[in-house]
Scaffold this motif. Structure first.
Motif, PDB file in Angstrom:
ATOM      1  N   TYR A  30      41.989  47.497  43.287  1.00  0.00           N
ATOM      2  CA  TYR A  30      42.068  46.266  42.495  1.00  0.00           C
ATOM      3  C   TYR A  30      40.742  46.016  41.775  1.00  0.00           C
ATOM      4  O   TYR A  30      40.729  45.692  40.589  1.00  0.00           O
ATOM      5  CB  TYR A  30      42.433  45.087  43.405  1.00  0.00           C
ATOM      6  CG  TYR A  30      42.077  43.736  42.842  1.00  0.00           C
ATOM      7  CD1 TYR A  30      42.786  43.195  41.777  1.00  0.00           C
ATOM      8  CD2 TYR A  30      41.007  43.019  43.362  1.00  0.00           C
ATOM      9  CE1 TYR A  30      42.446  41.951  41.255  1.00  0.00           C
ATOM     10  CE2 TYR A  30      40.664  41.780  42.849  1.00  0.00           C
ATOM     11  CZ  TYR A  30      41.379  41.251  41.793  1.00  0.00           C
ATOM     12  OH  TYR A  30      41.036  40.034  41.276  1.00  0.00           O
ATOM     13  N   GLU A  31      39.640  46.171  42.470  1.00  0.00           N
ATOM     14  CA  GLU A  31      38.324  45.946  41.874  1.00  0.00           C
ATOM     15  C   GLU A  31      38.027  46.926  40.741  1.00  0.00           C
ATOM     16  O   GLU A  31      37.218  46.648  39.868  1.00  0.00           O
ATOM     17  CB  GLU A  31      37.238  46.013  42.947  1.00  0.00           C
ATOM     18  CG  GLU A  31      37.297  44.813  43.883  1.00  0.00           C
ATOM     19  CD  GLU A  31      36.440  44.959  45.121  1.00  0.00           C
ATOM     20  OE1 GLU A  31      35.914  46.066  45.392  1.00  0.00           O
ATOM     21  OE2 GLU A  31      36.296  43.951  45.838  1.00  0.00           O
ATOM     22  N   LYS A  32      38.728  48.065  40.734  1.00  0.00           N
ATOM     23  CA  LYS A  32      38.569  49.048  39.654  1.00  0.00           C
ATOM     24  C   LYS A  32      39.504  48.764  38.485  1.00  0.00           C
ATOM     25  O   LYS A  32      39.548  49.519  37.522  1.00  0.00           O
ATOM     26  CB  LYS A  32      38.820  50.456  40.183  1.00  0.00           C
ATOM     27  CG  LYS A  32      37.749  50.930  41.141  1.00  0.00           C
ATOM     28  CD  LYS A  32      38.065  52.327  41.650  1.00  0.00           C
ATOM     29  CE  LYS A  32      37.002  52.784  42.634  1.00  0.00           C
ATOM     30  NZ  LYS A  32      37.330  54.110  43.193  1.00  0.00           N
ATOM     31  N   GLY A  33      40.297  47.676  38.570  1.00  0.00           N
ATOM     32  CA  GLY A  33      41.110  47.264  37.435  1.00  0.00           C
ATOM     33  C   GLY A  33      42.610  47.271  37.611  1.00  0.00           C
ATOM     34  O   GLY A  33      43.337  46.934  36.680  1.00  0.00           O
ATOM     35  N   ASP A  35      46.229  45.952  38.597  1.00  0.00           N
ATOM     36  CA  ASP A  35      46.935  44.693  38.851  1.00  0.00           C
ATOM     37  C   ASP A  35      47.939  44.849  39.977  1.00  0.00           C
ATOM     38  O   ASP A  35      48.324  43.876  40.615  1.00  0.00           O
ATOM     39  CB  ASP A  35      47.673  44.230  37.591  1.00  0.00           C
ATOM     40  CG  ASP A  35      46.724  43.816  36.497  1.00  0.00           C
ATOM     41  OD1 ASP A  35      45.896  42.926  36.742  1.00  0.00           O
ATOM     42  OD2 ASP A  35      46.813  44.389  35.395  1.00  0.00           O
ATOM     43  N   GLU A 108      48.961  47.258  35.029  1.00  0.00           N
ATOM     44  CA  GLU A 108      48.151  48.416  35.445  1.00  0.00           C
ATOM     45  C   GLU A 108      48.400  48.689  36.924  1.00  0.00           C
ATOM     46  O   GLU A 108      48.117  47.848  37.780  1.00  0.00           O
ATOM     47  CB  GLU A 108      46.664  48.124  35.194  1.00  0.00           C
ATOM     48  CG  GLU A 108      45.749  49.276  35.460  1.00  0.00           C
ATOM     49  CD  GLU A 108      45.969  50.446  34.505  1.00  0.00           C
ATOM     50  OE1 GLU A 108      45.800  51.593  34.950  1.00  0.00           O
ATOM     51  OE2 GLU A 108      46.310  50.210  33.324  1.00  0.00           O
TER      52      GLU A 108
END
Length: 146
Positions: A30-33, A35, A108
């Protein structure tokens, strides 16, 4: 889902077979983008032969018949952002095929693999009759459009 609060939602099966520690990997994704972070079982060794066959059959049939491709061996254990949850809730669907709805809304998405340990307590309440009825009901929801 309508009552979930917060920025993230992680649904889990009530039998608690899914490993809590996988949540840390999901948060990293999640922290890498991402959703949506899907938790995919790397193998189904702990399932019965019938369950393995029916799961394989279901995914193959769905992915052949439908333009909506479902990631194999992914259950409800996943991470979703608030915008994904809001989109699903806004659909106001009454035939809840959650794997389909969660995939259909897009966003994503990434996958983390894990091994599900065998059941240590109790027995499953999901027998072959319930499995058949579930497969029959779900297969009727995604009939090919002509």
């Amino acid at each position: 889902m309508e009552h979930a609060e917060g920025d993230l939602m992680i649904p889990m099966d009530v039998d608690l077979q899914d490993p809590f520690e996988l949540i840390f990997e999901m948060l990293t994704a999640y922290e890498k983008g991402a959703d949506v972070v899907l938790a995919r079982r790397a193998n189904r060794e702990t399932d019965t032969v019938v369950k393995r066959f029916s799961a394989q059959w279901f995914y193959r049939l769905n992915n052949k018949m439908s333009t909506l491709k479902l990631e194999e061996n992914v259950g409800d254990f996943r991470l979703m952002t608030r915008k994904v949850v809001n989109e699903i809730v806004s659909l106001q669907e009454n035939q809840l095929f959650m794997k389909g709805l969660m995939s259909w809304v897009g966003f994503e998405t990434t996958v983390v693999n894990y091994s599900r340990p065998g059941r240590t307590e109790g027995k499953t309440k999901f027998n072959y009759i319930k499995l058949w009825n579930w497969l029959y009901r779900e297969s009727r929801l995604f009939q090919p459009c002509l």
